[in-house]
Motif scaffolding. Sequence first.
Motif: not given
Length: 123
Positions: A31-59
């Motif tokens: 769908l070339p004309s669509c707008e896409v929002d990317l949101i990393s989510v997690s339930d607090g388990g594996e992947g949580f810290a990476r998802a928050v790090t990306e959301a913060w734009g942190a290192s």
Amino acid sequence: MRIVVAPDSFKESMTAPQAARAMAAGAREALPSCEVDLISVSDGGEGFARAVTEAWGASWHRVETVDALGRARTAGFGLDGGRAVVDLASSVGIEHVAADRDAMRSSTAGMGRVLAAAADAGA
């Protein structure tokens, strides 16, 4: 059309950010004309810290630590100024001891190492 892509991690295949980017690319191709929002989510388990790090734009900082049974492994934490995000799963999570579960020998010392590294880094 607006599409929100918000996956959690895909065990043993890709992280939530990788999955979100792949899904967004597929949506834009179909769908070339669509707008896409990317949101990393997690339930607090594996992947949580990476998802928050990306959301913060942190290192992201890698830490040599141990799993719940004392075996060497690498985990990490996100750092944004004086705040850090960590998750227990990346260091001593059950997925690292799936074949060798032993509550009497298990420890969260590896998580302590990650917390100490985050504090040493300024959190």
